[in-house]
Design a protein around this motif. Structure first.
Motif, mmCIF file in Angstrom:
data_model
loop_
_atom_site.group_PDB
_atom_site.id
_atom_site.type_symbol
_atom_site.label_atom_id
_atom_site.label_comp_id
_atom_site.label_asym_id
_atom_site.label_seq_id
_atom_site.Cartn_x
_atom_site.Cartn_y
_atom_site.Cartn_z
ATOM 1 N N LEU A 63 0.867 -1.151 0.054
ATOM 2 C CA LEU A 63 -0.056 -0.051 -0.124
ATOM 3 C C LEU A 63 0.913 1.263 0.122
ATOM 4 O O LEU A 63 0.517 2.153 -0.637
ATOM 5 C CB LEU A 63 -0.847 -0.064 1.152
ATOM 6 C CG LEU A 63 -2.145 -1.019 1.008
ATOM 7 C CD1 LEU A 63 -2.997 -0.896 2.286
ATOM 8 C CD2 LEU A 63 -3.070 -0.384 0.020
ATOM 9 N N GLY A 64 1.949 1.044 0.454
ATOM 10 C CA GLY A 64 2.798 2.304 0.579
ATOM 11 C C GLY A 64 3.514 2.460 -0.850
ATOM 12 O O GLY A 64 4.067 3.656 -0.975
ATOM 13 N N VAL A 65 3.571 1.633 -1.563
ATOM 14 C CA VAL A 65 3.790 1.874 -3.130
ATOM 15 C C VAL A 65 2.773 2.350 -4.126
ATOM 16 O O VAL A 65 2.810 3.285 -4.841
ATOM 17 C CB VAL A 65 4.507 0.489 -3.598
ATOM 18 C CG1 VAL A 65 4.632 0.718 -5.136
ATOM 19 C CG2 VAL A 65 5.469 0.166 -2.883
ATOM 20 N N GLN A 66 1.603 2.018 -3.577
ATOM 21 C CA GLN A 66 0.324 2.408 -4.338
ATOM 22 C C GLN A 66 -0.465 3.497 -4.212
ATOM 23 O O GLN A 66 -0.356 3.897 -2.885
ATOM 24 C CB GLN A 66 -0.666 1.051 -4.603
ATOM 25 C CG GLN A 66 -1.586 0.976 -5.502
ATOM 26 C CD GLN A 66 -2.681 -0.064 -5.328
ATOM 27 O OE1 GLN A 66 -3.109 -0.388 -3.845
ATOM 28 N NE2 GLN A 66 -3.223 -0.639 -6.105
ATOM 29 N N ALA A 113 2.405 7.750 -7.222
ATOM 30 C CA ALA A 113 1.809 9.073 -7.170
ATOM 31 C C ALA A 113 3.014 9.904 -7.323
ATOM 32 O O ALA A 113 2.825 11.178 -7.844
ATOM 33 C CB ALA A 113 0.942 9.169 -6.150
ATOM 34 N N LYS A 114 4.108 9.740 -6.329
ATOM 35 C CA LYS A 114 4.990 10.862 -6.409
ATOM 36 C C LYS A 114 5.952 10.870 -7.553
ATOM 37 O O LYS A 114 6.877 11.906 -7.932
ATOM 38 C CB LYS A 114 6.313 10.442 -5.149
ATOM 39 C CG LYS A 114 5.387 10.712 -3.913
ATOM 40 C CD LYS A 114 6.264 10.283 -2.662
ATOM 41 C CE LYS A 114 5.688 10.196 -1.330
ATOM 42 N NZ LYS A 114 6.582 9.731 -0.362
ATOM 43 N N LEU A 115 5.993 9.742 -8.419
ATOM 44 C CA LEU A 115 6.989 9.784 -9.612
ATOM 45 C C LEU A 115 6.246 10.474 -10.798
ATOM 46 O O LEU A 115 5.275 10.704 -11.011
ATOM 47 C CB LEU A 115 6.722 8.373 -10.166
ATOM 48 C CG LEU A 115 7.434 7.242 -9.334
ATOM 49 C CD1 LEU A 115 7.123 5.701 -9.929
ATOM 50 C CD2 LEU A 115 9.030 7.316 -9.252
ATOM 51 N N LYS A 116 7.336 11.196 -11.421
ATOM 52 C CA LYS A 116 7.019 11.868 -12.580
ATOM 53 C C LYS A 116 6.880 10.880 -13.933
ATOM 54 O O LYS A 116 7.427 9.731 -13.659
ATOM 55 C CB LYS A 116 8.026 12.922 -12.825
ATOM 56 C CG LYS A 116 7.921 14.210 -11.756
ATOM 57 C CD LYS A 116 9.029 14.862 -12.074
ATOM 58 C CE LYS A 116 9.204 16.029 -10.697
ATOM 59 N NZ LYS A 116 10.424 16.386 -10.225
ATOM 60 N N ASP A 117 5.958 11.378 -14.964
ATOM 61 C CA ASP A 117 5.907 10.524 -16.046
ATOM 62 C C ASP A 117 7.425 9.847 -16.679
ATOM 63 O O ASP A 117 7.282 8.898 -17.179
ATOM 64 C CB ASP A 117 4.937 11.330 -17.098
ATOM 65 C CG ASP A 117 3.353 11.316 -16.685
ATOM 66 O OD1 ASP A 117 3.147 10.324 -15.924
ATOM 67 O OD2 ASP A 117 2.899 12.092 -17.144
ATOM 68 N N GLU A 118 8.267 10.957 -16.742
ATOM 69 C CA GLU A 118 9.509 10.604 -17.304
ATOM 70 C C GLU A 118 10.492 9.636 -16.469
ATOM 71 O O GLU A 118 11.514 9.151 -16.875
ATOM 72 C CB GLU A 118 10.338 11.789 -17.797
ATOM 73 C CG GLU A 118 10.665 12.700 -16.627
ATOM 74 C CD GLU A 118 9.586 13.765 -16.300
ATOM 75 O OE1 GLU A 118 10.147 14.353 -15.222
ATOM 76 O OE2 GLU A 118 8.629 13.699 -16.717
ATOM 77 N N LYS A 152 -0.908 -4.276 -7.624
ATOM 78 C CA LYS A 152 -2.287 -4.522 -7.544
ATOM 79 C C LYS A 152 -2.586 -5.732 -7.348
ATOM 80 O O LYS A 152 -3.611 -6.359 -6.708
ATOM 81 C CB LYS A 152 -3.206 -3.771 -8.650
ATOM 82 C CG LYS A 152 -4.682 -3.876 -8.614
ATOM 83 C CD LYS A 152 -5.460 -3.088 -9.630
ATOM 84 C CE LYS A 152 -6.887 -3.285 -9.602
ATOM 85 N NZ LYS A 152 -7.647 -3.041 -10.656
ATOM 86 N N GLY A 153 -1.922 -6.695 -8.403
ATOM 87 C CA GLY A 153 -2.390 -8.176 -8.182
ATOM 88 C C GLY A 153 -1.818 -8.636 -6.906
ATOM 89 O O GLY A 153 -2.316 -9.572 -6.330
ATOM 90 N N ARG A 154 -0.550 -8.163 -6.559
ATOM 91 C CA ARG A 154 0.037 -8.569 -5.016
ATOM 92 C C ARG A 154 -1.023 -8.159 -4.138
ATOM 93 O O ARG A 154 -1.117 -9.208 -3.005
ATOM 94 C CB ARG A 154 1.340 -7.986 -4.961
ATOM 95 C CG ARG A 154 2.171 -8.675 -4.036
ATOM 96 C CD ARG A 154 3.625 -8.160 -3.959
ATOM 97 N NE ARG A 154 4.447 -7.873 -5.104
ATOM 98 C CZ ARG A 154 4.909 -7.058 -5.472
ATOM 99 N NH1 ARG A 154 4.944 -5.823 -4.747
ATOM 100 N NH2 ARG A 154 5.601 -6.984 -6.635
ATOM 101 N N LEU A 155 -1.497 -7.026 -3.904
ATOM 102 C CA LEU A 155 -2.378 -6.665 -3.007
ATOM 103 C C LEU A 155 -3.688 -7.619 -3.208
ATOM 104 O O LEU A 155 -4.204 -7.944 -2.028
ATOM 105 C CB LEU A 155 -2.787 -5.280 -3.267
ATOM 106 C CG LEU A 155 -1.708 -4.152 -2.616
ATOM 107 C CD1 LEU A 155 -2.362 -2.776 -3.044
ATOM 108 C CD2 LEU A 155 -2.064 -4.255 -1.112
#
Length: 140
Positions: free
Chosen positions: A40-43, A63-68, A92-95
């Motif tokens: 959940l910390g990643v998603q 969410a913190k990642l920029k598209d590039e 998502k699959g892992r969750l």
């Protein structure tokens, strides 16, 4: 009287085994809960806060990642480039898997608690019958 003690001993051993199994199952569930929290910390997670009655978004690592920006996946000793969509899908699959396992373990825990209650009742019944038989044996 000896057969009552033997039966009581056997029931006690079964109860102890059930307790150990329950403890192991609870530990497994706790490990899964920790894994769930890591994922959940990643998603990006949406959740309902019942105290405020407001639907909020918690933006985590994705969410913190920029598209590039590039995402890498660790496979053995090697970091391989991974598409963002694939990485999000993997998390998502892992969750989903973890949620199903937690649900399965919770059902198993409830079942084991029921078995323990039943076994405890049997132990009490045997102890009660042994106590009732003790005065009878003393008179004879």
């Amino acid at each position: 009287m000896a057969d009552i003690q033997a039966k009581l001993q056997a029931l006690s051993e079964e109860y102890t085994k059930l307790q150990q199994d329950l403890q192991e199952t609870v530990q497994s569930r706790q490990k899964l809960e920790a894994q769930k929290q890591e994922n959940l910390g990643v998603q990006k997670v949406e959740f309902f806060d019942p105290s405020t009655c407001i639907l909020t978004d918690t933006y985590q690592e994705f969410a913190k990642l920029k598209d590039e920006e590039t995402i890498y996946k660790l496979i053995g000793p090697v970091l391989l480039k991974q598409e963002r969509v694939e990485a999000e899908s993997t998390v998502k699959g892992r969750l989903e898997f973890i949620e199903k396992e937690i649900s399965r373990l919770e059902s198993h825990i409830k079942e084991m608690q029921g078995k323990m209650d039943k076994k405890k009742g049997e132990i009490i019944q045997v102890q009660t019958s042994a106590q009732a038989a003790a005065p009878q044996a003393a008179k004879a």
